[in-house]
Design a protein around this motif. Structure first.
Motif, PDB file in Angstrom:
ATOM      1  N   PRO A 317      37.732  39.083  55.060  1.00 39.82           N
ATOM      2  CA  PRO A 317      37.486  40.430  54.447  1.00 39.82           C
ATOM      3  C   PRO A 317      36.616  40.500  53.284  1.00 39.82           C
ATOM      4  N   ILE A 318      36.265  41.797  52.819  1.00 44.57           N
ATOM      5  CA  ILE A 318      34.980  42.021  51.731  1.00 44.57           C
ATOM      6  C   ILE A 318      35.948  41.611  50.342  1.00 44.57           C
ATOM      7  N   LEU A 319      35.187  40.939  49.733  1.00 40.37           N
ATOM      8  CA  LEU A 319      35.677  40.591  48.267  1.00 40.37           C
ATOM      9  C   LEU A 319      35.188  41.585  47.313  1.00 40.37           C
ATOM     10  N   LEU A 320      36.125  42.108  46.605  1.00 42.18           N
ATOM     11  CA  LEU A 320      35.523  42.900  45.530  1.00 42.18           C
ATOM     12  C   LEU A 320      35.828  42.320  44.117  1.00 42.18           C
ATOM     13  N   LEU A 321      34.972  42.064  43.377  1.00 39.70           N
ATOM     14  CA  LEU A 321      35.246  41.381  42.107  1.00 39.70           C
ATOM     15  C   LEU A 321      34.877  42.399  40.941  1.00 39.70           C
ATOM     16  N   ASP A 322      35.835  42.900  40.242  1.00 38.14           N
ATOM     17  CA  ASP A 322      35.620  43.982  39.216  1.00 38.14           C
ATOM     18  C   ASP A 322      35.436  43.174  37.918  1.00 38.14           C
ATOM     19  N   ASP A 323      34.484  42.893  37.373  1.00 35.22           N
ATOM     20  CA  ASP A 323      34.240  42.347  35.908  1.00 35.22           C
ATOM     21  C   ASP A 323      34.810  41.444  35.664  1.00 35.22           C
ATOM     22  N   VAL A 324      35.322  40.582  36.648  1.00 29.40           N
ATOM     23  CA  VAL A 324      36.545  39.325  36.108  1.00 29.40           C
ATOM     24  C   VAL A 324      35.536  38.266  35.839  1.00 29.40           C
ATOM     25  N   LEU A 325      34.368  37.826  36.153  1.00 34.93           N
ATOM     26  CA  LEU A 325      33.576  36.853  35.851  1.00 34.93           C
ATOM     27  C   LEU A 325      33.690  36.524  34.422  1.00 34.93           C
ATOM     28  N   ALA A 326      33.478  37.364  33.872  1.00 37.05           N
ATOM     29  CA  ALA A 326      33.119  37.292  32.381  1.00 37.05           C
ATOM     30  C   ALA A 326      34.347  36.750  31.662  1.00 37.05           C
ATOM     31  N   GLU A 327      35.635  37.089  32.402  1.00 39.20           N
ATOM     32  CA  GLU A 327      36.893  36.795  31.856  1.00 39.20           C
ATOM     33  C   GLU A 327      37.516  35.345  32.177  1.00 39.20           C
ATOM     34  N   LEU A 328      36.630  34.890  32.985  1.00 33.08           N
ATOM     35  CA  LEU A 328      36.890  33.188  33.582  1.00 33.08           C
ATOM     36  C   LEU A 328      35.858  32.332  32.791  1.00 33.08           C
ATOM     37  N   ASP A 329      36.562  31.315  32.374  1.00 37.19           N
ATOM     38  CA  ASP A 329      35.541  30.074  31.870  1.00 37.19           C
ATOM     39  C   ASP A 329      34.833  29.481  33.147  1.00 37.19           C
ATOM     40  N   ASP A 330      34.116  28.550  32.590  1.00 38.43           N
ATOM     41  CA  ASP A 330      32.964  27.979  33.610  1.00 38.43           C
ATOM     42  C   ASP A 330      33.628  27.507  34.829  1.00 38.43           C
ATOM     43  N   LEU A 331      34.702  26.586  34.524  1.00 27.58           N
ATOM     44  CA  LEU A 331      35.517  26.021  35.770  1.00 27.58           C
ATOM     45  C   LEU A 331      35.870  26.994  36.638  1.00 27.58           C
ATOM     46  N   ARG A 332      36.716  28.049  36.198  1.00 32.64           N
ATOM     47  CA  ARG A 332      37.142  28.988  37.263  1.00 32.64           C
ATOM     48  C   ARG A 332      36.259  29.823  37.632  1.00 32.64           C
ATOM     49  N   GLN A 333      34.998  30.163  37.102  1.00 29.63           N
ATOM     50  CA  GLN A 333      33.958  31.000  37.697  1.00 29.63           C
ATOM     51  C   GLN A 333      33.508  30.187  38.882  1.00 29.63           C
ATOM     52  N   ASN A 334      33.024  28.752  38.546  1.00 36.86           N
ATOM     53  CA  ASN A 334      32.542  28.142  39.483  1.00 36.86           C
ATOM     54  C   ASN A 334      33.351  28.050  40.598  1.00 36.86           C
ATOM     55  N   LEU A 335      34.666  27.845  40.482  1.00 37.08           N
ATOM     56  CA  LEU A 335      35.599  27.750  41.653  1.00 37.08           C
ATOM     57  C   LEU A 335      35.633  28.884  42.591  1.00 37.08           C
ATOM     58  N   LEU A 336      35.530  30.026  41.882  1.00 31.63           N
ATOM     59  CA  LEU A 336      35.454  31.247  42.484  1.00 31.63           C
ATOM     60  C   LEU A 336      34.313  31.446  43.514  1.00 31.63           C
ATOM     61  N   LEU A 337      33.261  31.464  42.679  1.00 33.59           N
ATOM     62  CA  LEU A 337      31.919  31.667  43.492  1.00 33.59           C
ATOM     63  C   LEU A 337      31.649  30.540  44.621  1.00 33.59           C
ATOM     64  N   ASN A 338      32.175  29.447  44.289  1.00 27.11           N
ATOM     65  CA  ASN A 338      32.040  28.423  45.409  1.00 27.11           C
ATOM     66  C   ASN A 338      32.742  28.567  46.507  1.00 27.11           C
ATOM     67  N   ALA A 339      33.950  29.179  46.144  1.00 27.91           N
ATOM     68  CA  ALA A 339      35.132  29.253  47.126  1.00 27.91           C
ATOM     69  C   ALA A 339      34.621  30.490  48.216  1.00 27.91           C
ATOM     70  N   ILE A 340      33.779  31.325  47.626  1.00 28.77           N
ATOM     71  CA  ILE A 340      33.170  32.477  48.572  1.00 28.77           C
ATOM     72  C   ILE A 340      32.237  31.954  49.580  1.00 28.77           C
ATOM     73  N   ASN A 341      32.507  31.797  50.845  1.00 33.51           N
ATOM     74  CA  ASN A 341      31.445  31.197  51.497  1.00 33.51           C
ATOM     75  C   ASN A 341      30.428  32.217  52.197  1.00 33.51           C
ATOM     76  N   ASN A 342      29.325  31.808  52.623  1.00 35.17           N
ATOM     77  CA  ASN A 342      28.286  32.873  52.831  1.00 35.17           C
ATOM     78  C   ASN A 342      28.616  33.875  53.928  1.00 35.17           C
ATOM     79  N   ASN A 343      29.723  33.602  54.594  1.00 33.65           N
ATOM     80  CA  ASN A 343      30.118  34.816  55.635  1.00 33.65           C
ATOM     81  C   ASN A 343      31.096  35.653  55.092  1.00 33.65           C
ATOM     82  N   THR A 344      31.382  35.603  53.633  1.00 35.18           N
ATOM     83  CA  THR A 344      32.122  36.495  53.105  1.00 35.18           C
ATOM     84  C   THR A 344      31.348  37.523  52.257  1.00 35.18           C
TER      85      THR A 344
END
Ligand SMILES: Nc1ncnc2c1ncn2[C@@H]1O[C@H](COP(=O)(O)OP(=O)(O)O)[C@@H](O)[C@H]1O
Ligand SMILES: [Mg+2]
Length: 378
Positions: A317-344
């Protein structure tokens, strides 16, 4: 799947907008109240026919205009699909797929799937049951578009029954034979929704712990669907319950609550009263989890949603992230960005690029939003 083009006419603060996307990673930056969330909402609307902010369709139309038009081109497997919706109340909205008019919402939304993660989702646990039902209903639509007609039908029956109850004006001596007719229909429709929601949660529950353990290794996340028709038997015996059992329970409760419903002039039994509770190691998270733990739960839910949709529809699916990164700490930000594979395909909004590592920004197409317009930034 990817969205290649997005075209807006009189949608929220945009009078006219034509965007073409050349990357799978898209970033919209801009100051507050410029229309970043509105852009994501347009894509979200195409996949749910619902607003992000609990607004009615008419509130999506640019002020002082009388219609709104959202269209896009989706690339799915090896075909391109044109989607086009015209919102023009009080007329029915016009849904077109490749130029052909569709009567059923499901025939439209089945062409596009999204997972949307906003700052409001971070309040999912603390928010009211309405928010949790909106979350689960719109998540279900992404894997099971036909749920759309079921939701619409349920809401229609519920509001007709409510009108009927209001007209009775609490008079227990009135002829209430029509109430039995509404209750019969409501029971069928409500048991459908309840059954589908529980089935969806059960599927999500298989995926969610693995996501959650990535951040919180010692925490076991589980959830429970709360409904007036479910008792411990159902909850402890998930694979066993049948839709017929739910239907019988709805019928029984609606019969029991008839007098109360007449006196209160509203439907007190139904899927519109259901809720979801989250537990960490068996303890209810809404009451006891820290803010960080609650964020981890929501993040795990979103990652699980992505995976479940992929399993069901065989494409991301298409992932829509609205302003959430600023709300997450480094650990959670990285987890989110790393979890998104290049096909998403990922569409992110942010005030600036500060929260992004250079590594991530490498292939990102950036747009800046200013004065109700969108400009290519890189
Ligand atoms: N129906 C509408 N017509 C015109 N403008 C609208 C409408 N709905 C919201 N807006 C405007 O959109 C702006 C908010 O956009 P939003 O996408 O939430 O901003 P951002 O996410 O960049 O902070 C506000 O200025 C608001 O006045
Ligand atoms: Mg915003």
């Amino acid at each position: 799947m990817y969205i290649n083009k997005l075209k807006l006419k009189n949608f929220r603060n945009y009078e006219e907008l034509n965007l073409q996307f050349n990357s799978h990673k898209i970033l919209f930056i801009g100051k507050n109240a410029q229309g970043k969330t509105n852009l994501l909402e347009a894509v979200y609307y195409l996949s749910t026919l619902d607003s992000l902010k609990n607004n009615s369709d008419s509130e999506l139309i640019k002020w002082n205009e009388n219609y709104s038009n959202i269209s896009c081109e989706i690339q799915k497997f090896d075909v391109n699909i044109d989607l086009d919706v015209i919102i023009n109340p009080p007329n029915r909205k016009k849904l077109k797929v490749n130029g052909i008019l569709k009567n059923k919402s499901s025939d439209f939304i089945s062409n596009i799937s999204t997972v949307c993660f906003t700052v409001n989702d971070l309040l999912l646990l603390r928010g009211n049951p309405d928010n949790r039902r909106k979350w689960i209903d719109n998540a279900i639509l992404q894997v099971y578009p036909a749920y759309s007609e079921r939701l619409t039908k349920y809401n229609k029956i519920k509001s007709q029954k409510n009108n009927y109850l209001k007209n009775l004006k609490g008079n227990l001596n009135a002829d209430t034979s029509l109430l039995d007719v509404w209750n019969e229909q409501l029971a069928i429709s409500a048991s459908n929704l309840t059954f589908i929601r529980i089935s969806f949660l059960n599927e999500l529950e298989k995926i969610v712990p693995n996501k959650h353990k990535l951040i919180a290794a010692n925490e076991n996340l589980s959830f429970v669907y709360n409904s007036s028709v479910l008792n411990d038997v159902f909850i402890n015996d998930k694979p066993q319950f049948k839709i017929e059992d739910i239907l019988q329970k709805y019928k029984q409760l609606l019969e029991e609550k008839k007098q109360e419903e007449i006196i209160r002039a509203q439907s007190v039994i139904g899927a519109h009263r259901d809720d979801i509770s989250f537990f960490i190691n068996g303890i209810e998270a809404t009451k006891f989890a820290s803010q960080g733990q609650q964020r981890t739960i929501v993040l795990s839910l979103k990652l699980a949603e992505l995976e479940l949709i992929n399993q069901k529809i065989n494409t991301n699916p298409i992932l829509l992230l609205d302003d959430v990164l600023a709300e997450l700490d480094d650990l959670r930000q990285n987890l989110l960005l790393n979890a998104i594979n290049n096909n998403t395909q990922t569409i992110i909004t942010s005030v600036d690029t500060l929260h992004f590592k250079e590594e991530y920004l490498k292939d990102v197409e950036i747009f800046e939003i200013k004065n109700n317009n969108v400009f290519k930034f890189n």
